[in-house]
Structures are given as C-alpha cells and as structure tokens.
Write an enzyme that holds these catalytic residues in place. Structure first.
Site, PDB file in Angstrom:
ATOM      1  N   TYR A 242       0.945  -0.943  -0.657  1.00 15.72           N
ATOM      2  CA  TYR A 242      -0.222   0.158  -0.033  1.00 15.72           C
ATOM      3  C   TYR A 242       0.672   0.886  -0.309  1.00 15.72           C
ATOM      4  O   TYR A 242       0.659   2.168  -0.314  1.00 15.72           O
ATOM      5  CB  TYR A 242      -0.792   0.500   1.260  1.00 15.72           C
TER       6      TYR A 242
ATOM      7  N   VAL B  68       8.384  -2.956   3.304  1.00 14.46           N
ATOM      8  CA  VAL B  68       7.735  -4.007   3.820  1.00 14.46           C
ATOM      9  C   VAL B  68       6.978  -3.146   5.146  1.00 14.46           C
ATOM     10  O   VAL B  68       7.621  -2.728   5.713  1.00 14.46           O
ATOM     11  CB  VAL B  68       9.053  -5.130   4.141  1.00 14.46           C
TER      12      VAL B  68
ATOM     13  N   THR C 129       7.350   2.426   8.627  1.00 12.02           N
ATOM     14  CA  THR C 129       7.117   3.047   9.596  1.00 12.02           C
ATOM     15  C   THR C 129       8.216   2.028  11.023  1.00 12.02           C
ATOM     16  O   THR C 129       7.835   0.699  10.921  1.00 12.02           O
ATOM     17  CB  THR C 129       6.147   3.251  10.704  1.00 12.02           C
TER      18      THR C 129
ATOM     19  N   GLU D 166       6.243   7.530   5.843  1.00 15.54           N
ATOM     20  CA  GLU D 166       5.656   8.387   4.936  1.00 15.54           C
ATOM     21  C   GLU D 166       4.204   8.392   5.356  1.00 15.54           C
ATOM     22  O   GLU D 166       3.970   7.463   6.729  1.00 15.54           O
ATOM     23  CB  GLU D 166       4.771   6.718   3.822  1.00 15.54           C
TER      24      GLU D 166
ATOM     25  N   ASN E 148       1.196   9.800  14.080  1.00 15.01           N
ATOM     26  CA  ASN E 148       0.216   8.933  13.459  1.00 15.01           C
ATOM     27  C   ASN E 148      -0.719   8.613  15.472  1.00 15.01           C
ATOM     28  O   ASN E 148      -1.900   8.525  15.585  1.00 15.01           O
ATOM     29  CB  ASN E 148       0.349   7.507  13.909  1.00 15.01           C
TER      30      ASN E 148
ATOM     31  N   CYS F 265      -2.512   1.054  10.885  1.00 14.22           N
ATOM     32  CA  CYS F 265      -0.834   1.337  11.895  1.00 14.22           C
ATOM     33  C   CYS F 265      -1.488   1.532  12.948  1.00 14.22           C
ATOM     34  O   CYS F 265      -0.231   2.153  13.263  1.00 14.22           O
ATOM     35  CB  CYS F 265      -0.478   2.482  10.534  1.00 14.22           C
TER      36      CYS F 265
ATOM     37  N   LYS G  74      -1.020  -0.214  15.580  1.00 15.33           N
ATOM     38  CA  LYS G  74      -0.187  -1.769  15.632  1.00 15.33           C
ATOM     39  C   LYS G  74       1.484  -0.035  16.156  1.00 15.33           C
ATOM     40  O   LYS G  74       1.875  -0.452  16.538  1.00 15.33           O
ATOM     41  CB  LYS G  74       0.897  -1.388  13.512  1.00 15.33           C
TER      42      LYS G  74
HETATM   43  P1  NAD Z   1       1.990  -4.258   3.242  1.00  7.82           P
HETATM   44  O1  NAD Z   1       1.948  -4.967   4.242  1.00  7.82           O
HETATM   45  O2  NAD Z   1       1.000  -3.363   2.115  1.00  7.82           O
HETATM   46  O3  NAD Z   1       3.528  -4.139   2.004  1.00  7.82           O
HETATM   47  C1  NAD Z   1       4.945  -5.007   2.388  1.00  7.82           C
HETATM   48  C2  NAD Z   1       4.950  -5.937   1.408  1.00  7.82           C
HETATM   49  O4  NAD Z   1       6.369  -5.502   1.325  1.00  7.82           O
HETATM   50  C3  NAD Z   1       4.178  -6.524   0.638  1.00  7.82           C
HETATM   51  O5  NAD Z   1       3.869  -7.280  -0.650  1.00  7.82           O
HETATM   52  C4  NAD Z   1       5.609  -7.783   0.843  1.00  7.82           C
HETATM   53  O6  NAD Z   1       5.732  -9.309   0.171  1.00  7.82           O
HETATM   54  C5  NAD Z   1       6.788  -7.287   0.294  1.00  7.82           C
HETATM   55  N1  NAD Z   1       7.948  -7.753   1.630  1.00  7.82           N
HETATM   56  C6  NAD Z   1       8.073  -8.479   3.063  1.00  7.82           C
HETATM   57  N2  NAD Z   1       9.261  -9.101   2.947  1.00  7.82           N
HETATM   58  C7  NAD Z   1      10.104  -8.596   1.728  1.00  7.82           C
HETATM   59  C8  NAD Z   1      11.374  -8.759   1.263  1.00  7.82           C
HETATM   60  N3  NAD Z   1      12.413  -8.960   2.081  1.00  7.82           N
HETATM   61  N4  NAD Z   1      11.849  -8.209  -0.329  1.00  7.82           N
HETATM   62  C9  NAD Z   1      10.338  -8.249  -0.526  1.00  7.82           C
HETATM   63  N5  NAD Z   1       9.941  -8.335  -0.602  1.00  7.82           N
HETATM   64  C10 NAD Z   1       8.854  -8.162   0.384  1.00  7.82           C
HETATM   65  O7  NAD Z   1       2.562  -2.526   3.649  1.00  7.82           O
HETATM   66  P2  NAD Z   1       2.391  -0.838   2.951  1.00  7.82           P
HETATM   67  O8  NAD Z   1       1.244  -0.998   4.252  1.00  7.82           O
HETATM   68  O9  NAD Z   1       2.267  -0.530   2.402  1.00  7.82           O
HETATM   69  O10 NAD Z   1       3.207  -1.035   4.699  1.00  7.82           O
HETATM   70  C11 NAD Z   1       4.858  -0.514   4.305  1.00  7.82           C
HETATM   71  C12 NAD Z   1       5.394  -0.258   5.651  1.00  7.82           C
HETATM   72  O11 NAD Z   1       4.442   1.311   6.073  1.00  7.82           O
HETATM   73  C13 NAD Z   1       4.916  -0.411   7.654  1.00  7.82           C
HETATM   74  O12 NAD Z   1       6.249   0.048   8.180  1.00  7.82           O
HETATM   75  C14 NAD Z   1       3.677   0.721   7.398  1.00  7.82           C
HETATM   76  O13 NAD Z   1       3.495   0.928   8.727  1.00  7.82           O
HETATM   77  C15 NAD Z   1       4.460   2.426   6.538  1.00  7.82           C
HETATM   78  N6  NAD Z   1       3.108   2.709   6.149  1.00  7.82           N
HETATM   79  C16 NAD Z   1       1.453   2.652   6.099  1.00  7.82           C
HETATM   80  C17 NAD Z   1       0.541   3.087   5.407  1.00  7.82           C
HETATM   81  C18 NAD Z   1      -0.520   2.770   5.001  1.00  7.82           C
HETATM   82  O14 NAD Z   1      -1.488   3.386   4.833  1.00  7.82           O
HETATM   83  N7  NAD Z   1      -1.106   1.428   4.905  1.00  7.82           N
HETATM   84  C19 NAD Z   1       1.083   4.486   5.962  1.00  7.82           C
HETATM   85  C20 NAD Z   1       2.364   5.436   5.737  1.00  7.82           C
HETATM   86  C21 NAD Z   1       3.211   4.648   6.462  1.00  7.82           C
HETATM   87  C1  UGA Z   2      -3.031   6.659   8.639  1.00  2.00           C
HETATM   88  C2  UGA Z   2      -2.738   8.367   8.570  1.00  2.00           C
HETATM   89  O1  UGA Z   2      -3.786   9.177   8.419  1.00  2.00           O
HETATM   90  C3  UGA Z   2      -1.946   8.571   8.205  1.00  2.00           C
HETATM   91  O2  UGA Z   2      -0.950   9.967   7.888  1.00  2.00           O
HETATM   92  C4  UGA Z   2      -0.096   7.819   8.093  1.00  2.00           C
HETATM   93  O3  UGA Z   2       0.956   7.709   6.989  1.00  2.00           O
HETATM   94  C5  UGA Z   2      -1.208   5.898   7.743  1.00  2.00           C
HETATM   95  O4  UGA Z   2      -2.202   5.819   9.131  1.00  2.00           O
HETATM   96  C6  UGA Z   2      -0.332   5.230   8.147  1.00  2.00           C
HETATM   97  O5  UGA Z   2       1.091   5.306   8.892  1.00  2.00           O
HETATM   98  O6  UGA Z   2      -0.562   3.655   7.833  1.00  2.00           O
HETATM   99  P1  UGA Z   2      -4.581   5.516   7.462  1.00  2.00           P
HETATM  100  O7  UGA Z   2      -4.715   4.525   8.409  1.00  2.00           O
HETATM  101  O8  UGA Z   2      -4.477   4.839   6.582  1.00  2.00           O
HETATM  102  O9  UGA Z   2      -3.759   6.570   7.975  1.00  2.00           O
HETATM  103  O10 UGA Z   2      -6.270   6.255   7.078  1.00  2.00           O
HETATM  104  P2  UGA Z   2      -6.649   7.742   8.649  1.00  2.00           P
HETATM  105  O11 UGA Z   2      -7.481   8.208   7.415  1.00  2.00           O
HETATM  106  O12 UGA Z   2      -6.258   8.094   8.921  1.00  2.00           O
HETATM  107  O13 UGA Z   2      -8.110   6.651   9.393  1.00  2.00           O
HETATM  108  C7  UGA Z   2      -8.147   5.469   9.664  1.00  2.00           C
HETATM  109  C8  UGA Z   2      -9.173   5.403  10.705  1.00  2.00           C
HETATM  110  O14 UGA Z   2      -9.889   6.247  11.477  1.00  2.00           O
HETATM  111  C9  UGA Z   2     -10.133   4.536   9.749  1.00  2.00           C
HETATM  112  O15 UGA Z   2     -10.559   3.420  10.503  1.00  2.00           O
HETATM  113  C10 UGA Z   2     -10.949   5.987   9.965  1.00  2.00           C
HETATM  114  O16 UGA Z   2     -12.491   5.974   9.336  1.00  2.00           O
HETATM  115  C11 UGA Z   2     -10.728   6.458  11.431  1.00  2.00           C
HETATM  116  N1  UGA Z   2     -11.677   7.817  11.514  1.00  2.00           N
HETATM  117  C12 UGA Z   2     -10.315   8.572  11.024  1.00  2.00           C
HETATM  118  C13 UGA Z   2     -12.314   8.105  12.196  1.00  2.00           C
HETATM  119  O17 UGA Z   2     -12.717   7.263  13.075  1.00  2.00           O
HETATM  120  N2  UGA Z   2     -12.560   9.530  12.629  1.00  2.00           N
HETATM  121  C14 UGA Z   2     -11.838  10.728  11.787  1.00  2.00           C
HETATM  122  O18 UGA Z   2     -12.131  12.212  12.349  1.00  2.00           O
HETATM  123  C15 UGA Z   2     -10.990  10.398  11.040  1.00  2.00           C
END
Ligand code: NAD
Ligand code: UGA
Length: 470
Positions: A14, A92, A134, A168, A231, A283, A286
């Site tokens: 993602y 990852v 993260t 991110e 977060n 996130c 976590k």
């Molecule tokens: P995700 O699970 O969607 O993607 C991670 C990918 O990494 C998977 O496709 C997995 O197969 C791959 N992977 C794992 N080990 C690997 C390896 N050794 N070599 C190659 N590929 C490998 O996770 P995500 O949601 O993209 O989150 C990634 C990181 O970013 C996390 O630390 C998360 O906390 C952070 N983050 C996520 C969001 C979000 O909105 N999802 C936003 C900000 C930060």
């Molecule tokens: C959140 C942060 O907003 C991002 O900045 C960050 O990068 C990301 O986590 C991450 O580290 O993964 P995300 O979880 O994708 O993003 O979505 P949010 O819009 O933050 O919503 C999180 C949850 O809170 C959702 O279930 C949403 O419905 C809920 N929420 C949000 C509420 O219940 N009320 C609100 O006013 C806002």
C-alpha cells in the site's frame, strides 16, 4: 552527489506501490523498480487491465498508466534491482510481533532485517538505503550495523551505505493526492558531510514536484520518532471524540455539534474529529502499541499508560457499538439477520486491516447472529480470511454466520437491523425507502459513521442509532 538514475523499492504494498508510482511519474528520467517476493502481487501490478491492480486507490490507475513501462517497473528480481540502484527504499511490512519478547506490542522487524541482509549481500557499489517503513526509533542503527558487518568481505570494504529515514504520511483512500500535494516530506539523516549529501539526493527527488519549504530535514532519530508521534496524535483525536460520543449519548449533547464547536477553534482545528465505530487500519494500533512498548522498555511507565489509553478507548468503542446492537434488538440477535454496509476500515480503499467491522461481526457472531455483508470494494475471500484470523471459531461456523453478497439491497432484505461500518459515499444515495420496505419490523439502523440523514431515516420509519446522539 552523483546523479540518481535508478531507484529500487523493496515492498510493493500500500505504501511502496503508490509512493513509487508518484516518484516515477514526477521524475521521468529516473528508472524506478518496485520489487516484492510476492509474485502474485507483482503480476497484479503488471496486469494490463488497470482494474486488477492489487490496491484500490482513487487516481492510482492514471498515475500507473502514465509511468509503467516508461520508467516504472514491477518485478520479483530483488537482487538485480538492488544491484542496479543508487537509492533503495525499504517499504516492507512491520506488523506487531505475534511471538516472543514484545509479543502483541513491539514491531516485528524481521522483514526489515532480511532486506538489510540482502542489500549487504548484493551491493557492490555505494547505496543510499531509505527507511520508508514505519520503524521504532533507533532502527537505523541496527540497519547500519547489518549493512556494514555482513555481506561478502570482498564487497564490504569498498561499499559505503548511508541510511536515511523517510517515513510515509499518506492515508489510504487519498494516497495519490496525499503524495502529490504532501503537507510535508520528512527526511532524517546523519549530520556528517556524507549524510548531508545523501539527504540532498533524496530532497532533489521530492523537489521535482514539491516546494522546498515542505521538505523537512532532521536527524534520523527525530524522523523515526516523528512518524510514530504523528499517528499517535491522529489516533488520539479519534479516541478523544469517541470518548465524548459516549458522554453525549448519556447527556443529550450531539457529538457532531460538539465536534463542530471545538473544531472552529483554530488551535484545535476541524479535521479528525469524526466520531465513529472506532478507528481501524494497519497502522494506528500497531504504531501506538510500538510507542507504548518503547516507552515501557525505557522505564517510562506514565508515558506508556498515557498512550495505551488511546487503544483501550478504541477497543471500548467497537465493543460498545456491537453491544448496542444486541441490547436494542431486545437483548437477542440469535438467528437474526444483521446487514453490514461496509467492511473496509475506511472509504475508498479495499484494505480491511484492523477494520472495526471485523470485531463487531465477531461479537455478533458470538451472539449467534447471521451477518450479511456488502462492501463495494472488498473481495469475499478477504472477509472470510479476516474473521478466521481472529480464531474465535471454526471456518465452517464462520461461514454459517457470515454471508457476503454483491448487492446492498440483497444484504438488507429481511434484515432485522442494518449497521453502517464504512463511510462509503454511495451508501447515502441508496433507495432507503425500498430498503426499509424489505426489512423485518421494527427496522433498526445503526449508523456507525454518522453518514446518513438521521431525521430523514426516522421519517421513513427506521429506529435510528447514531454514534454520540441521544
Ligand atoms: P504491505 O503489507 O501492503 O506491503 C509490504 C510488502 O512487502 C508486501 O507485499 C510483502 O510481500 C513485501 N515484502 C516483505 N518482505 C519482503 C522482502 N524481504 N523482499 C521483498 N518484499 C518483501 O504493507 P504497507 O501497508 O505498504 O506498509 C509498509 C510499511 O509502511 C509499514 O511499515 C507501514 O507501517 C508503513 N506505512 C503504511 C501506510 C499505509 O497506509 N498502509 C502508511 C504509512 C506508512
Ligand atoms: C493513517 C494516517 O492518517 C496517515 O497519515 C499515516 O501515514 C497512515 O495512518 C499510516 O501510517 O499507515 P490511514 O490509516 O490510511 O492513515 O487512514 P486515516 O484516514 O488516518 O483513518 C484511520 C482510521 O481512523 C479509519 O478507520 C478512519 O475511519 C478513522 N477515523 C479517521 C475516524 O474514525 N474519525 C476521523 O475523524 C478520522
């Protein structure tokens, strides 16, 4: 600093997928290769039909279609991409540990370590390694040790690694605009001449589309800790307004009115004050658990307890919502059909990680309800995987009590109650009179997102419960 011609990103999830798509789109002269060990995921990123991309995000398909095949590539050849790149992003997953020390709290860094070891094994030229995942504060130290002390001796001597933290901040559902119009980009690095040079190389990539004032540079530890803190603050706002929602229900105040009134104070601001069934997503929980774990490990128990309360409140809100359904339906839902509109953790995403819907469904199934779900984007199997993952009962029993349909009217037909779990816009446009007519009476509506017009729904005949309204 030499020109950056090749970037590699390990992890096509993602974050890795959308982030690299935008970097490639905005930097057409740099070749960006996103690699993953999950071949199915990579195949989906390469699918000619853009509807089959592994992630649903508004605007993502357009960006991918512009850059893919030009300077954006998705591949399973991890070693090759590492070898060819000057900058390597690690993106990852870093889930909560499910075993050993720190189980249930600390971030599991095994995937990060594997990446670091693989980079050390393969790299023959200098690399800038960027933490995009993260991570707990001071992880860069561990990465640096692995990079400098593993790998074949013959390479190690001549290869220099610079480690940057570049967390991110995108939110799912708005990832593309969050990336294209980021409030800020944060880059942490060593304050040595080599560190500063590496920071500058990454700054230049973002400066291709963002004003320089929005690119913030710090030391590595501040950058790592800022991500967890951001977060924690965001989640804290949701738990704070949800705590007030329960007080509203007990006093006759209206949580939406309270949120508006406090949000107009420019010191508080209006965003992230939407009361809900509870926050989900991969996130918030976590990262706060990780923060709590770090504080505890440092002996800072008051700090740990303070932040843990955000999670406790969120769990309470989910339980409270499910309990409200049961108590309103005359204290029994056994054998009753309860329609769920929405399963994703928020609108405009197919991601269901930690979605409140999963926990509410689990509690209702414990009460022997028959839950029937419609979600516009989540695949059927994903919902079964989610409920099975909780391990509350057998797959067979879950299948008996959880039905998934592809039409909202079918989900609601003959239901005793409807629960709104995700705030999908399309729910507002449904023919609610038709839905009401086809339900068992009294027809209950539990709006876990406060998206429907309460007065109108009551006018149709629904018994309505909205979060934070008496
Ligand atoms: P995700 O699970 O969607 O993607 C991670 C990918 O990494 C998977 O496709 C997995 O197969 C791959 N992977 C794992 N080990 C690997 C390896 N050794 N070599 C190659 N590929 C490998 O996770 P995500 O949601 O993209 O989150 C990634 C990181 O970013 C996390 O630390 C998360 O906390 C952070 N983050 C996520 C969001 C979000 O909105 N999802 C936003 C900000 C930060
Ligand atoms: C959140 C942060 O907003 C991002 O900045 C960050 O990068 C990301 O986590 C991450 O580290 O993964 P995300 O979880 O994708 O993003 O979505 P949010 O819009 O933050 O919503 C999180 C949850 O809170 C959702 O279930 C949403 O419905 C809920 N929420 C949000 C509420 O219940 N009320 C609100 O006013 C806002």
């Amino acid at each position: 600093m030499k020109d950056i011609k090749n970037i590699c990103c390990i992890g096509a999830g993602y974050v890795g997928g959308p982030t690299m798509a935008v970097i490639a789109d905005k930097n057409p002269t740099i070749k960006v290769t996103v690699v993953d060990i999950n071949a199915e995921r990579i195949a989906a990123w390469n699918d000619e039909n853009l509807d089959n991309l592994p992630i649903y995000e508004p605007g993502l398909a357009e960006v991918v279609s512009r850059a893919r095949g030009r300077n954006l590539f998705f591949s399973t050849e991890v070693d090759k991409a590492i070898e060819q790149s000057e900058i390597i992003f690690i993106s990852v997953n870093t889930p909560t540990k499910t075993y050993g020390k720190g189980k249930g709290m600390a971030a599991d860094l095994k995937y990060i370590e594997l990446c670091a070891r693989q980079i050390a094994e393969v790299a023959k030229t200098d690399k800038i390694v960027v933490e995009k995942s993260t991570l707990p504060v001071r992880t860069a130290e561990a990465i640096k040790t692995i990079l400098n002390q593993t790998g074949p001796d013959s390479y190690r001597d001549g290869v220099n690694f610079q480690i940057l933290s570049n967390p991110e901040f995108l939110a799912e559902g708005t990832a593309i605009t969050d990336l294209q119009e980021a409030d800020r980009v944060l880059i942490g690095g060593d304050q040595t001449p080599e560190g500063k040079e590496a920071i500058q190389a990454l700054v230049d990539i973002y400066a291709a589309w963002l004003p320089k004032e929005r690119i913030l540079t710090t030391n590595v530890w501040s950058s790592e800790l800022s991500k967890l803190t951001a977060n924690a603050f965001l989640a804290q706002r949701v738990s704070s307004i949800n705590a007030i929602s329960e007080l509203c229900e007990a006093t006759g105040a209206d949580v939406n009115e309270v949120a508006k009134a406090i949000g107009m104070d420019s010191r508080i601001g209006p965003k992230f004050l939407q009361a809900s069934v509870g926050f989900g997503g991969s996130c918030f929980q976590k990262d706060i658990l990780n923060l709590v774990y770090i504080a505890k490990s440092l002996g800072l128990s008051k700090v740990a307890d303070y932040w843990e309360q955000v999670i406790i409140m969120n769990d309470h809100q989910k339980i409270r919502f499910a309990s409200k359904i049961v108590s309103t339906l005359f204290n029994t839902v056994s054998g009753k059909k309860i329609a769920f509109l929405g399963w994703a953790f928020k609108k405009d995403t197919n991601d269901t990680r930690e979605s409140a819907a999963i926990y509410v469904a689990d509690q209702l199934i414990d009460e022997q309800a028959n839950v029937c779900v419609f979600d516009p984007k989540v695949k059927i199997q994903k919902m079964y995987d989610d409920i099975n993952y909780l391990d509350s009962r057998t797959d067979q029993l879950n299948k008996r009590h959880l039905q998934v349909v592809s039409n909202p009217y079918e989900a609601c037909k003959d239901a005793h109650a409807i629960a709104i779990l995700t705030e999908w816009d399309e729910f507002k446009d449904y023919d609610w009179q038709r839905i009401y007519d086809q339900m068992k009476k009294p027809a209950f509506l539990f709006d876990g997102r406060n998206i429907l017009d309460r007065k109108k729904m009551k006018g149709i005949g629904f018994e309505v419960y909205s979060i934070g309204k008496a």
